[in-house]
Scaffold this active site. Structure first.
Site, PDB file in Angstrom:
ATOM      1  N   ASP A  17       4.479   1.057  -9.798  1.00 38.19           N
ATOM      2  CA  ASP A  17       5.465   0.727  -8.770  1.00 38.19           C
ATOM      3  C   ASP A  17       4.727   0.287  -7.496  1.00 38.19           C
ATOM      4  O   ASP A  17       4.276   1.146  -6.756  1.00 38.19           O
ATOM      5  CB  ASP A  17       6.416   1.894  -8.505  1.00 38.19           C
TER       6      ASP A  17
ATOM      7  N   GLU B 118      -6.942   6.881  -3.846  1.00 39.65           N
ATOM      8  CA  GLU B 118      -5.999   6.637  -4.932  1.00 39.65           C
ATOM      9  C   GLU B 118      -6.305   5.355  -5.706  1.00 39.65           C
ATOM     10  O   GLU B 118      -6.162   5.306  -6.928  1.00 39.65           O
ATOM     11  CB  GLU B 118      -4.603   6.557  -4.317  1.00 39.65           C
TER      12      GLU B 118
END
Length: 527
Positions: free
Chosen positions: A305, A489
């Site tokens: 996403d 991340e």
């Protein structure tokens, strides 16, 4: 005291397991707080919409909502002050951790080892949107303070590489608990995640734990594997009743093969991204809002996403149509689930049931070959079942058939060639070949996809190329660590300072799956 603490701890864990299954599902903060929730998110009281949905109300939500309805009429009403008086942050109270101190000269391995303790949580009581779990767990870090589904597999790889098997098993047991309670694994243990799952890595978690505890693990978790499988296949008997032969997460291909898609059980804006989703819908003049919200939510279930992979126009999020797509990665993971169930039945000496799931895996294998392989491109890609054609979009999801062992030797050779020619950058593998500003596109590279590609290549004997990816990815992670003492991340693998970007929120530190994949690769761990 030590002798008393262990049985007490086991008792508490048992109570959470029992109570958690008996108690019904709770509503999310968007359902409980009504106008208050909408106003907080639209006025951006917090820059990140996830902050508010993770806060814990100090009293019953209905009472807070009623008080808000009265006080908001006051011209001097301060919404930020109201929130501060009626909600609290778990990270600064119950889960309070001492600030993580950077130690100059510390090795990255030692840094990660300390991070595991910093990222560990124990939550045996429902608090706000956070759902109780019986065992401790490792969170990804940053804005993600819950046990995320697919993140956890890559976290477990690092824990296993370091011999922390008790933590691995505790997290697997938490997922088994959620399967018993909900019939599936939600995105994370949050009430607002209960309408969707994530890429189904539970079978691979069971296989990982079996490395340590032996094949009896398959028998122990067979009921949970079956229950997760039923979740993904729910609706097979109803696909014929629908316009496009699809119901929930199942779709029927032209030859009758059943393959799967990402989906969501709700058609409203995501609570953690309410403002962003509503803005996207308001600017999409020609689209039905509920369908647009479904596609946004389905992309969230995919873990990607967002990415141009899900878009008709690669540069326009408003053209998202995730639920129209049969994704290559999802179907490879479900193939692995079917094979794992067959293996578990083999341990129980049930040849009939073993054969049933092996045949299902074989049918899925054939469907992937028929609909998701593109000979001209030499790549596996997604399929639009509404229009009966491949999307034509080239992404790193195309390596999953190698990871699952579905590709032929000839296909693996073509995928390996293209990986090296198009995806391998200075800092590792890029996620897609197009830059859009979405975080699951170029120039970003992600730890889980590096692992899947590396293991897939090794499975087919492309050890030299796998070694190149390892060297470049590890060098990127180490460069960023040396510059800033951060493990993040996502990474920019094409150049620059190596820090990833794009998406709906700022770059997060921590970071669970980066730590896990780095540790597993550093220690040459093979599950």
């Amino acid at each position: 005291m030590a002798r008393i603490s262990k049985p007490t701890d086991r008792l508490k864990t048992s109570l959470v397991q029992t109570a958690g299954i008996l108690m019904g599902s709770r509503k999310g903060p968007d359902e409980l707080l009504g106008d208050l929730f909408i106003d907080v998110q639209h006025q951006q009281i917090y820059p990140d919409g996830k902050t508010f949905v993770d806060l814990v109300p100090k009293k019953r939500a209905k009472s807070i909502q009623e008080e808000y309805t009265l006080l908001r009429k006051d011209p001097n009403f301060d919404l930020r002050d109201f929130i501060g008086r009626h909600f609290y942050d778990l990270s600064t109270t119950v889960h309070k951790k001492d600030p993580f101190v950077i130690q100059e000269g510390e090795s990255i391995e030692s840094h990660i080892d300390r991070l595991w303790s910093h990222l560990e949580r124990r939550n045996r009581v429902n608090r706000g949107s956070l759902i109780a779990l019986p065992h401790p767990y490792i969170v990804p870090g940053g804005r993600f303070n819950e046990q995320f589904y697919w993140d956890s597999y890559f976290i477990m790889l690092g824990l296993a590489a370091e011999g922390k098997w008790q933590k691995v098993e505790g997290m697997v047991k938490n997922f088994a608990h959620m399967i018993r309670k909900y019939g599936y694994i939600p995105t994370g243990n949050r009430t607002y995640f209960l309408s969707r799952s994530q890429p189904p890595f539970f079978a691979l978690m069971v296989k990982l734990l079996a490395v340590h505890k032996g094949k009896k693990v398959y028998r122990d978790y067979l009921p949970h594997l079956l229950q997760e499988y039923r979740f993904w296949m729910k609706g097979v008997s109803r696909v014929q009743e629908t316009e496009h032969f699809a119901y929930r997460r199942v779709a029927q291909m032209p030859d009758g093969t059943m393959l799967n898609r990402y989906y969501d059980n709700k058609v409203t804006p995501r609570p953690e991204s309410l403002r962003e989703d509503r803005e996207t819908a308001q600017s999409a003049k020609t689209r039905l809002h509920d369908r647009l919200f479904l596609h946004l939510r389905a992309a969230a279930e995919s873990g990607w996403d967002f990415s141009a992979r899900w878009l008709t126009d690669p540069q326009d999020l408003r053209t998202i149509h995730t639920a129209d797509i049969i994704p290559i990665d999802l179907n490879c993971l479900l193939y692995t689930l079917e094979e794992t169930i067959a293996e578990a039945y083999n341990g129980w000496l049930h040849p009939v049931l073993r054969g049933r799931y092996r045949r299902r895996a074989q049918r899925r294998h054939a469907g992937i070959q028929e609909y998701l392989w593109n000979e001209k491109e030499g790549w596996f890609m997604d399929y639009n079942f509404h229009h009966h054609w491949q999307t034509g979009f080239i992404s790193l999801a195309g390596v999953f058939p190698l990871y699952a062992g579905i590709a032929t030797d000839e296909q693996a050779a073509k995928v390996a060639e293209r990986l090296e020619a198009d995806f391998l950058m200075k800092g590792g593998l890029v996620t897609t070949l197009i830059e859009t500003g979405q975080q699951w596109d170029s120039p970003n590279g992600w730890a889980p996809l590096q692992w899947v590609a590396i293991e897939g290549l090794r499975r087919y004997g492309y050890d030299e190329l796998a070694g190149k990816i390892i060297d470049r990815w590890m060098a990127t992670v180490e460069m960023v660590y040396d510059d800033s003492h951060r493990l993040v991340e996502k990474y920019n693998v094409t150049g620059g300072d190596g820090l990833g970007g794009g998406g709906e929120y700022v770059l997060q530190d921590g970071f669970g799956w980066t730590n896990g994949v780095y540790s597993a690769l550093k220690k040459s761990f093979r599950p």
